[in-house]
Design an enzyme around this catalytic site. Structure first.
Site, PDB file in Angstrom:
ATOM      1  N   GLU A  78       0.961  -1.190   0.116  1.00 12.50           N
ATOM      2  CA  GLU A  78      -0.061  -0.040   0.006  1.00 12.50           C
ATOM      3  C   GLU A  78       0.885   1.221   0.083  1.00 12.50           C
ATOM      4  O   GLU A  78       1.853   1.306   0.654  1.00 12.50           O
ATOM      5  CB  GLU A  78      -0.951   0.201   1.259  1.00 12.50           C
ATOM      6  CG  GLU A  78      -2.065  -1.045   1.434  1.00 12.50           C
ATOM      7  CD  GLU A  78      -3.011  -1.242   0.144  1.00 12.50           C
ATOM      8  OE1 GLU A  78      -3.109  -0.040  -0.455  1.00 12.50           O
ATOM      9  OE2 GLU A  78      -3.357  -2.278  -0.085  1.00 12.50           O
ATOM     10  N   CYS A 141      -8.150  -2.016   7.867  1.00  9.07           N
ATOM     11  CA  CYS A 141      -6.898  -2.072   7.287  1.00  9.07           C
ATOM     12  C   CYS A 141      -6.272  -0.631   7.146  1.00  9.07           C
ATOM     13  O   CYS A 141      -5.013  -0.407   7.941  1.00  9.07           O
ATOM     14  CB  CYS A 141      -6.492  -2.822   6.241  1.00  9.07           C
ATOM     15  SG  CYS A 141      -6.562  -4.668   6.538  1.00  9.07           S
ATOM     16  N   HIS A 165      -1.170  -6.073   1.852  1.00  2.00           N
ATOM     17  CA  HIS A 165      -2.318  -6.721   1.666  1.00  2.00           C
ATOM     18  C   HIS A 165      -2.021  -7.956   0.753  1.00  2.00           C
ATOM     19  O   HIS A 165      -1.280  -8.127   0.071  1.00  2.00           O
ATOM     20  CB  HIS A 165      -3.564  -6.035   0.752  1.00  2.00           C
ATOM     21  CG  HIS A 165      -4.321  -5.345   1.887  1.00  2.00           C
ATOM     22  ND1 HIS A 165      -4.466  -3.952   1.541  1.00  2.00           N
ATOM     23  CD2 HIS A 165      -5.236  -5.680   2.707  1.00  2.00           C
ATOM     24  CE1 HIS A 165      -5.453  -3.608   2.534  1.00  2.00           C
ATOM     25  NE2 HIS A 165      -5.943  -4.763   3.238  1.00  2.00           N
TER      26      HIS A 165
HETATM   27  N1  PCA Z   1      -8.345  -7.026   5.948  1.00  4.94           N
HETATM   28  C1  PCA Z   1      -9.266  -5.894   6.297  1.00  4.94           C
HETATM   29  C2  PCA Z   1      -9.314  -5.788   7.784  1.00  4.94           C
HETATM   30  C3  PCA Z   1      -8.660  -6.957   8.133  1.00  4.94           C
HETATM   31  C4  PCA Z   1      -8.119  -7.506   7.134  1.00  4.94           C
HETATM   32  O1  PCA Z   1      -7.340  -8.486   7.138  1.00  4.94           O
HETATM   33  C5  PCA Z   1      -9.091  -4.590   5.231  1.00  4.94           C
HETATM   34  O2  PCA Z   1      -8.597  -4.863   4.472  1.00  4.94           O
HETATM   35  O3  PCA Z   1      -9.583  -3.806   5.939  1.00  4.94           O
END
Ligand code: PCA
Length: 204
Positions: A78, A141, A165
């Site tokens: 990100e 997240c 992610h």
């Molecule tokens: N993914 C979610 C919240 C927890 C996770 O593992 C997100 O992308 O916001």
């Protein structure tokens, strides 16, 4: 030297969260740094409570936050966290914020302070599909990433921090037509991300 690496508990009806499964499998030491692992709740309240305390207590050199982005086919690093909490999907406490700031009066956004391009390049170099992502969403997240970058900025710390992610793992994709990645590949990706972050790089 310490590295804090976090994964999330399961959410959205899943039995596992690949981010925490992979963090759990990491060694205690990487690239000469002590690895501190933390499992985070999937709640807007929880991450804003737990993370600032953890940062002050452990004062890590690098913080790598990780989470599941089910449906994405690759590892995504990100670029930015925004000061927004907005979700129709309830968090694990049933909370559904609409257009709320993560922190009232705080900056609109923070860029990741990890060498995101170097991480993507290193992952691809090791044969792992990866890309930069320009949105961490507006769910928990993003709130976790924003909380960490804001905490570090306000405290004037030198800690470098960012978010990665990961896709579903194969066992989660058995019952739905979604892309998935092997857990061992995700574990390898986290090691590479930590090692690359410790090496620094452009603008680091
Ligand atoms: N993914 C979610 C919240 C927890 C996770 O593992 C997100 O992308 O916001």
């Amino acid at each position: 030297m310490k590295v804090l690496i976090t994964g999330f508990e399961p959410f959205g009806g899943e039995a596992i969260n690949p981010s925490w499964e992979a963090v759990k499998a990491l060694p205690r030491e990487l690239g000469g740094a002590e690895i501190i692992k933390q499992r985070l709740p999937v709640t807007f309240r929880g991450v804003r409570e737990v993370l600032p305390r953890l940062i002050t207590e452990t004062r890590p050199r690098v913080i790598l936050l990780t989470g599941q982005a089910g449906g994405r086919p690759n590892i995504t690093v990100e670029r930015v966290a925004i000061n927004v909490m907005d979700s129709k999907m309830p968090d694990n406490e049933g909370y559904t914020p609409e257009d709320e700031p993560v922190f009232e009066g705080a900056p609109a956004a923070y860029f990741s302070t990890l060498p995101i391009k170097n991480i993507v390049q290193a992952l691809r170099g090791e044969g792992i599909p990866a890309a930069v992502s320009n949105t961490a969403g507006t769910y928990v997240c993003n709130t976790a990433m924003y909380t960490v970058l804001h905490t570090v900025a306000v405290a004037g710390m030198e800690t470098r921090a960012g978010f990665v992610h990961v896709p579903f793992v194969h066992e989660q994709a058995l019952d739905k037509p979604r892309p998935s990645m092997g857990l061992d590949t995700i574990v390898r990706a986290f090691k590479i991300a930590v090692e690359t972050s410790l090496k620094g790089g452009e603008g680091f």
